[in-house]
Design a protein around this motif. Structure first.
Motif, PDB file in Angstrom:
ATOM      1  N   PRO A  24      -1.976   3.520  -4.370  1.00 39.25           N
ATOM      2  CA  PRO A  24      -2.491   3.929  -3.157  1.00 39.25           C
ATOM      3  C   PRO A  24      -3.451   4.934  -3.410  1.00 39.25           C
ATOM      4  CG  PRO A  24      -0.395   5.411  -3.963  1.00 39.25           C
ATOM      5  CD  PRO A  24      -1.035   4.297  -5.166  1.00 39.25           C
ATOM      6  N   GLU A  25      -4.878   3.925  -2.810  1.00 41.40           N
ATOM      7  CA  GLU A  25      -5.735   4.323  -3.278  1.00 41.40           C
ATOM      8  C   GLU A  25      -6.670   3.363  -2.457  1.00 41.40           C
ATOM      9  OE1 GLU A  25      -6.699   4.784  -7.025  1.00 41.40           O
ATOM     10  OE2 GLU A  25      -5.961   6.411  -7.871  1.00 41.40           O
ATOM     11  N   ARG A  26      -7.665   3.524  -1.676  1.00 44.46           N
ATOM     12  CA  ARG A  26      -8.455   2.751  -1.209  1.00 44.46           C
ATOM     13  C   ARG A  26      -9.019   1.460  -1.555  1.00 44.46           C
ATOM     14  NH1 ARG A  26     -13.878   5.051   1.848  1.00 44.46           N
ATOM     15  NH2 ARG A  26     -14.513   4.799  -0.418  1.00 44.46           N
ATOM     16  N   ASP A  27      -9.822   1.856  -3.060  1.00 45.29           N
ATOM     17  CA  ASP A  27      -9.897   0.128  -3.973  1.00 45.29           C
ATOM     18  C   ASP A  27      -9.692  -0.120  -4.118  1.00 45.29           C
ATOM     19  OD1 ASP A  27     -13.251   1.694  -3.096  1.00 45.29           O
ATOM     20  OD2 ASP A  27     -13.072   2.115  -4.506  1.00 45.29           O
ATOM     21  N   ALA A  28      -8.401   0.449  -4.301  1.00 44.53           N
ATOM     22  CA  ALA A  28      -7.417  -0.230  -5.016  1.00 44.53           C
ATOM     23  C   ALA A  28      -6.584  -1.004  -4.189  1.00 44.53           C
ATOM     24  CB  ALA A  28      -6.178   0.101  -6.326  1.00 44.53           C
ATOM     25  N   LEU A  29      -5.958  -0.603  -3.040  1.00 43.48           N
ATOM     26  CA  LEU A  29      -5.911  -1.627  -1.947  1.00 43.48           C
ATOM     27  C   LEU A  29      -6.748  -3.076  -1.507  1.00 43.48           C
ATOM     28  CD1 LEU A  29      -2.976   0.555  -0.537  1.00 43.48           C
ATOM     29  CD2 LEU A  29      -1.912  -1.175  -2.099  1.00 43.48           C
ATOM     30  N   ARG A  30      -7.700  -2.248  -1.257  1.00 42.29           N
ATOM     31  CA  ARG A  30      -8.739  -3.850  -0.859  1.00 42.29           C
ATOM     32  C   ARG A  30      -8.633  -4.992  -1.907  1.00 42.29           C
ATOM     33  NH1 ARG A  30     -13.004  -0.667  -0.946  1.00 42.29           N
ATOM     34  NH2 ARG A  30     -13.256   0.664   0.496  1.00 42.29           N
TER      35      ARG A  30
ATOM     36  N   ALA B 172      -4.577 -18.541  -0.490  1.00 45.94           N
ATOM     37  CA  ALA B 172      -5.362 -19.654  -0.209  1.00 45.94           C
ATOM     38  C   ALA B 172      -5.098 -20.925  -1.594  1.00 45.94           C
ATOM     39  CB  ALA B 172      -6.916 -18.891  -0.165  1.00 45.94           C
ATOM     40  N   GLU B 173      -4.772 -20.530  -2.547  1.00 41.90           N
ATOM     41  CA  GLU B 173      -5.215 -21.349  -3.948  1.00 41.90           C
ATOM     42  C   GLU B 173      -2.997 -21.538  -3.891  1.00 41.90           C
ATOM     43  OE1 GLU B 173      -7.245 -21.977  -5.739  1.00 41.90           O
ATOM     44  OE2 GLU B 173      -8.348 -20.467  -5.091  1.00 41.90           O
ATOM     45  N   ASP B 174      -2.606 -21.500  -3.687  1.00 39.01           N
ATOM     46  CA  ASP B 174      -1.001 -22.117  -2.762  1.00 39.01           C
ATOM     47  C   ASP B 174      -0.287 -21.728  -4.338  1.00 39.01           C
ATOM     48  OD1 ASP B 174       0.553 -23.275  -1.323  1.00 39.01           O
ATOM     49  OD2 ASP B 174       0.411 -24.466  -2.816  1.00 39.01           O
ATOM     50  N   MET B 175      -0.327 -20.250  -4.127  1.00 29.44           N
ATOM     51  CA  MET B 175       0.394 -19.818  -5.875  1.00 29.44           C
ATOM     52  C   MET B 175       1.162 -18.572  -4.516  1.00 29.44           C
ATOM     53  SD  MET B 175      -2.527 -19.299  -8.573  1.00 29.44           S
ATOM     54  CE  MET B 175      -3.306 -20.749  -8.996  1.00 29.44           C
ATOM     55  N   PRO B 176       2.763 -19.651  -5.867  1.00 28.30           N
ATOM     56  CA  PRO B 176       4.252 -18.470  -5.523  1.00 28.30           C
ATOM     57  C   PRO B 176       3.419 -16.566  -5.370  1.00 28.30           C
ATOM     58  CG  PRO B 176       4.245 -19.065  -7.134  1.00 28.30           C
ATOM     59  CD  PRO B 176       2.923 -19.725  -7.084  1.00 28.30           C
ATOM     60  N   PHE B 177       3.378 -16.032  -4.179  1.00 26.12           N
ATOM     61  CA  PHE B 177       3.472 -14.842  -4.211  1.00 26.12           C
ATOM     62  C   PHE B 177       4.618 -13.821  -3.210  1.00 26.12           C
ATOM     63  CE2 PHE B 177       1.889 -10.384  -1.565  1.00 26.12           C
ATOM     64  CZ  PHE B 177       1.646 -10.097  -3.035  1.00 26.12           C
ATOM     65  N   ALA B 178       5.169 -13.167  -4.961  1.00 24.04           N
ATOM     66  CA  ALA B 178       6.411 -12.351  -4.903  1.00 24.04           C
ATOM     67  C   ALA B 178       6.071 -10.878  -3.719  1.00 24.04           C
ATOM     68  CB  ALA B 178       6.975 -12.226  -5.661  1.00 24.04           C
ATOM     69  N   GLY B 179       5.012 -10.399  -4.408  1.00 23.10           N
ATOM     70  CA  GLY B 179       5.399  -9.144  -3.253  1.00 23.10           C
ATOM     71  C   GLY B 179       4.294  -7.685  -4.321  1.00 23.10           C
ATOM     72  N   LEU B 180       3.945  -6.557  -3.609  1.00 22.11           N
ATOM     73  CA  LEU B 180       3.108  -5.689  -4.367  1.00 22.11           C
ATOM     74  C   LEU B 180       4.320  -4.343  -4.383  1.00 22.11           C
ATOM     75  CD1 LEU B 180      -0.042  -4.106  -3.951  1.00 22.11           C
ATOM     76  CD2 LEU B 180       0.711  -3.429  -2.007  1.00 22.11           C
ATOM     77  N   VAL B 181       4.033  -3.869  -6.020  1.00 18.72           N
ATOM     78  CA  VAL B 181       3.994  -3.262  -7.231  1.00 18.72           C
ATOM     79  C   VAL B 181       3.351  -2.234  -6.907  1.00 18.72           C
ATOM     80  CG1 VAL B 181       4.572  -1.847  -9.126  1.00 18.72           C
ATOM     81  CG2 VAL B 181       5.462  -4.149  -8.365  1.00 18.72           C
ATOM     82  N   LEU B 182       3.560  -0.878  -5.884  1.00 17.56           N
ATOM     83  CA  LEU B 182       2.333  -0.060  -5.633  1.00 17.56           C
ATOM     84  C   LEU B 182       2.895   1.496  -6.592  1.00 17.56           C
ATOM     85  CD1 LEU B 182       0.230   0.802  -3.317  1.00 17.56           C
ATOM     86  CD2 LEU B 182       1.812   2.152  -2.522  1.00 17.56           C
ATOM     87  N   ASN B 183       2.235   1.797  -7.481  1.00 13.88           N
ATOM     88  CA  ASN B 183       2.475   2.852  -8.333  1.00 13.88           C
ATOM     89  C   ASN B 183       1.722   3.886  -8.216  1.00 13.88           C
ATOM     90  OD1 ASN B 183       4.159   1.279 -10.258  1.00 13.88           O
ATOM     91  ND2 ASN B 183       2.214   0.268 -11.467  1.00 13.88           N
ATOM     92  N   ARG B 184       2.142   5.079  -8.806  1.00 15.22           N
ATOM     93  CA  ARG B 184       1.491   6.542  -8.550  1.00 15.22           C
ATOM     94  C   ARG B 184       2.044   6.758  -7.601  1.00 15.22           C
ATOM     95  NH1 ARG B 184      -3.183   4.130 -12.495  1.00 15.22           N
ATOM     96  NH2 ARG B 184      -1.952   4.244 -13.998  1.00 15.22           N
ATOM     97  N   VAL B 185       2.771   6.801  -6.375  1.00 15.95           N
ATOM     98  CA  VAL B 185       3.307   6.782  -5.050  1.00 15.95           C
ATOM     99  C   VAL B 185       2.708   8.677  -5.187  1.00 15.95           C
ATOM    100  CG1 VAL B 185       3.836   6.300  -2.978  1.00 15.95           C
ATOM    101  CG2 VAL B 185       3.620   4.756  -4.436  1.00 15.95           C
TER     102      VAL B 185
ATOM    103  N   SER C 192      -1.540  12.270   3.120  1.00 19.83           N
ATOM    104  CA  SER C 192      -1.697  11.845   4.418  1.00 19.83           C
ATOM    105  C   SER C 192      -2.727  10.846   3.906  1.00 19.83           C
ATOM    106  CB  SER C 192      -1.782  13.090   5.076  1.00 19.83           C
ATOM    107  OG  SER C 192      -2.890  12.637   6.155  1.00 19.83           O
ATOM    108  N   ARG C 193      -3.456  10.865   2.832  1.00 20.81           N
ATOM    109  CA  ARG C 193      -4.292   9.956   3.019  1.00 20.81           C
ATOM    110  C   ARG C 193      -4.142   8.862   2.348  1.00 20.81           C
ATOM    111  NH1 ARG C 193      -7.253  14.597   0.334  1.00 20.81           N
ATOM    112  NH2 ARG C 193      -7.101  14.033  -1.919  1.00 20.81           N
ATOM    113  N   GLU C 194      -3.029   9.267   1.204  1.00 24.47           N
ATOM    114  CA  GLU C 194      -2.171   7.673   0.606  1.00 24.47           C
ATOM    115  C   GLU C 194      -1.679   6.736   1.536  1.00 24.47           C
ATOM    116  OE1 GLU C 194       0.659   8.769  -2.289  1.00 24.47           O
ATOM    117  OE2 GLU C 194      -0.980   9.511  -4.114  1.00 24.47           O
ATOM    118  N   GLN C 195      -0.743   7.725   2.702  1.00 26.38           N
ATOM    119  CA  GLN C 195       0.011   7.626   3.587  1.00 26.38           C
ATOM    120  C   GLN C 195      -0.747   6.238   4.974  1.00 26.38           C
ATOM    121  OE1 GLN C 195       3.296   7.494   4.615  1.00 26.38           O
ATOM    122  NE2 GLN C 195       2.932   5.576   5.769  1.00 26.38           N
ATOM    123  N   ARG C 196      -2.000   6.546   4.730  1.00 20.59           N
ATOM    124  CA  ARG C 196      -3.296   6.573   5.544  1.00 20.59           C
ATOM    125  C   ARG C 196      -3.445   4.429   5.103  1.00 20.59           C
ATOM    126  NH1 ARG C 196      -5.047  10.629   6.894  1.00 20.59           N
ATOM    127  NH2 ARG C 196      -6.681  11.043   5.123  1.00 20.59           N
TER     128      ARG C 196
END
Length: 465
Positions: free
Chosen positions: A261-267, A278-291, A412-416
């Motif tokens: 949950p950091e700006r650069d990592a989530l960007r 765009a590459e039409d690859m099967p995307f399952a979801g996001l794992v957000l570590n160190r919350v 608060s920063r992580e939430q934003r």
């Protein structure tokens, strides 16, 4: 953070589905991809699937967490898992050069393979050419999938400056080895004899002369020999890169983007999500570590800081009160007298009677009012103040409140940051994992991560967990 149920990533149905054959954990470096891949592999194995985890992380801690002395280019059985459901867990670490060698040995006869393996340009390429590690990871994935020995293959993508290197590398390496420049360099070998050299001299003498000066004549010859051998052996790297892409795009493959949950990592994660689409690859979801979380989230940072300031003021006032000296009976004047300051003799000895008896007693015969009694009373008064270097209860409480305020500001920063990602990609399902107090170093730790992924419990770990 309380996620919208429609956006929660449920990993158990993904791992349990027999149609899911490959799970690719990708993302930027330092976000916990390796641990996530290992935890998913362990959970799938303990739920009855035969799993192999392919990691690119050279750190020994992953091997140790799985109870294995070391990992290499051959899958190793992990012992100590709960196999009551009939599952198995194997793990291996990519050996980039060895994988490249295996490709050559598999597609060339003995003599041609020896020429390639001993070629200086090949040895440099297989050891560290940009994109080779990512390409070899996908080659190893293709080998494992072709063996059809495992129900599920979990891939930890290589650590790199940018997560997009993983998708770009196969085509980049294939384009390089199959590109115009390399084919021009191999033109003499393909045309052969004097005719070939005549053609090269007419059209390209200036270019090859310049390349010879820049690269060296021997290196140029090594490149020509290498590419000529590889071209006849492989039929073109671009074809192999296309095959790798088709494997990644297959319905049985699922991509999980791992981030913090950091700006650069989530960007970076947002960019990767868009690229996968765009590459039409099967995307399952996001794992957000160190919350990060807090058991006292109802106490805001502002209230905690205000309470800390009040306690500091109270502590300072109490300290001032403790330092006030009682001036009655001349006690302060005696203690601060220039005649006694720094003297090795006590005031009591200086006022002793000539016959050795004690000085004047109080009206009731006690020592009240004597210098010795005065010093004793003052010493008792001074114990109300904290010893030098020690903090009062109020000061310690104020310090804890400030630590809590810092934690709430971090939350608060992580939430934003998460809110910005959710606004850009509201369709992405998310699983959160709490920031643990230490590194994962055994199967129990990996199992704990898997449990949190499945239950989507981002809260702090329970005592003894």
């Amino acid at each position: 953070m309380s996620l919208d149920p429609a956006r929660v990533l449920d990993v158990d149905p993904l791992l349990d589905d027999p149609r899911t054959r490959i799970v690719v954990c990708c993302g930027s470096g330092g976000v916990g991809k390796t641990t996530t891949a290992a935890a998913l592999g362990l959970r799938a194995a303990e739920r009855g699937r035969k799993v192999v985890v392919l990691t690119i992380d050279p750190a020994r801690r992953l091997a140790q967490s799985m109870g294995i002395d070391s990992l290499d280019n051959v899958p190793r059985r992990v012992k100590g898992i709960d196999d009551s459901a009939g599952g198995e867990l194997h793990a291996m670490m990519l050996d980039m050069k060895r994988t490249f060698d295996e490709i050559v040995e598999a597609h060339a006869d003995g003599e041609r393979a020896a020429v390639i393996l001993n070629n200086p340009f090949y040895q440099s390429l297989s050891a560290g050419f940009a994109g080779t590690q990512e390409y070899m990871a996908m080659e190893k994935l293709g080998q494992l999938r072709a063996r059809d020995e495992w129900d599920l293959i979990v891939v930890d993508t290589p650590p790199s400056r940018s997560a997009l290197d993983f998708l770009d590398a196969p085509k980049r390496l294939g384009s390089f080895l199959d590109g115009r420049l390399i084919r021009l360099l191999t033109a003499p070998a393909k045309l052969g004899g004097r005719a070939g050299m005549k053609f090269l001299n007419v059209g390209m003498s200036m270019m090859t002369g310049t390349l010879g000066k820049l690269l060296g004549g021997q290196l140029l010859k090594d490149v020509q020999t290498f590419v000529a051998a590889m071209d006849t052996t492989f039929g073109g790297f671009r074809t192999r890169a296309d095959a790798t892409y088709k494997l990644l795009q297959a319905p049985g493959t699922a991509f999980l983007v791992v981030a913090a949950p950091e700006r650069d990592a989530l960007r970076e994660a947002a960019y990767f999500v868009e690229r996968l689409a765009a590459e039409d690859m099967p995307f399952a979801g996001l794992v957000l570590n160190r919350v990060h979380g807090s058991g006292a989230a109802q106490l805001s940072a502002e209230r905690a800081l205000a309470a800390a300031e009040n306690l500091d003021a109270e502590a300072a006032e109490n300290l001032d009160d403790a330092r006030i000296v009682d001036q009655e009976g001349g006690k302060a004047g005696l203690r601060n007298s220039p005649d006694t300051y720094g003297s090795s003799e006590s005031p009591a000895s200086e006022t002793s009677a000539p016959d050795g008896s004690e000085g004047p007693a109080g009206p009731d015969g006690s020592d009240e009012g004597s210098p010795a009694a005065t010093d004793s009373t003052d010493a008792t008064d001074r114990t109300d103040a904290p010893p030098h270097g020690h903090r009062t209860v109020e000061q310690l409480t104020a310090g804890l409140l400030r630590l809590h305020a810092e934690r709430m500001q971090l939350l608060s920063r992580e939430q934003r940051t998460r809110d910005r990602f959710a606004a850009l990609h509201p369709e992405v399902a998310v699983a959160e994992v709490a920031a643990l107090p230490g590194d994962v170093h055994d199967l129990a730790g990996l199992r704990n991560i898997g449990d949190r992924l499945a239950a989507n419990r981002p809260e702090l770990p329970e005592a003894g967990a």
